[in-house]
Write a protein that holds these residues in place. Structure first.
Motif, mmCIF file in Angstrom:
data_model
loop_
_atom_site.group_PDB
_atom_site.id
_atom_site.type_symbol
_atom_site.label_atom_id
_atom_site.label_comp_id
_atom_site.label_asym_id
_atom_site.label_seq_id
_atom_site.Cartn_x
_atom_site.Cartn_y
_atom_site.Cartn_z
ATOM 1 N N TYR A 106 9.074 5.658 -1.436
ATOM 2 C CA TYR A 106 8.864 4.760 -0.608
ATOM 3 C C TYR A 106 9.728 3.502 -0.443
ATOM 4 O O TYR A 106 10.464 3.388 -1.351
ATOM 5 N N ASP B 48 9.599 -1.436 1.164
ATOM 6 C CA ASP B 48 9.797 -2.760 0.750
ATOM 7 C C ASP B 48 11.485 -3.111 1.030
ATOM 8 O O ASP B 48 11.735 -4.174 1.355
ATOM 9 N N LYS C 224 11.920 -3.886 4.758
ATOM 10 C CA LYS C 224 11.394 -5.159 5.155
ATOM 11 C C LYS C 224 12.244 -6.248 4.849
ATOM 12 O O LYS C 224 12.389 -7.215 5.535
ATOM 13 N N LYS C 225 13.166 -6.225 3.656
ATOM 14 C CA LYS C 225 14.111 -7.102 3.401
ATOM 15 C C LYS C 225 15.208 -7.287 4.038
ATOM 16 O O LYS C 225 15.653 -8.337 4.765
#
Length: 59
Positions: free
Chosen positions: A33, A36, A39-40
């Protein structure tokens, strides 16, 4: 992205760091995954876009 704003040096360094981490995760496993980190990166680009719009209004 066609409407990518101009990034300052700090933002470029952050994006490069996150992309390197994504590459490292991708090498480890193709099914890992990475949402994260994506998104950053999106948040950094959004901040730069907001800054560019704010500067454009000042002029």
């Amino acid at each position: 992205m066609p409407d990518t704003p101009k990034l300052n040096a700090g933002e470029k360094a952050q994006v490069a760091w996150y992309v390197a981490r994504m590459c490292k995760r991708g090498i480890a496993s193709e099914t890992v995954y990475q949402g994260d980190l994506e998104k950053k990166v999106d948040r950094i680009i959004d901040r730069a876009r907001d800054r560019a719009e704010k500067n454009a209004k000042k002029k």
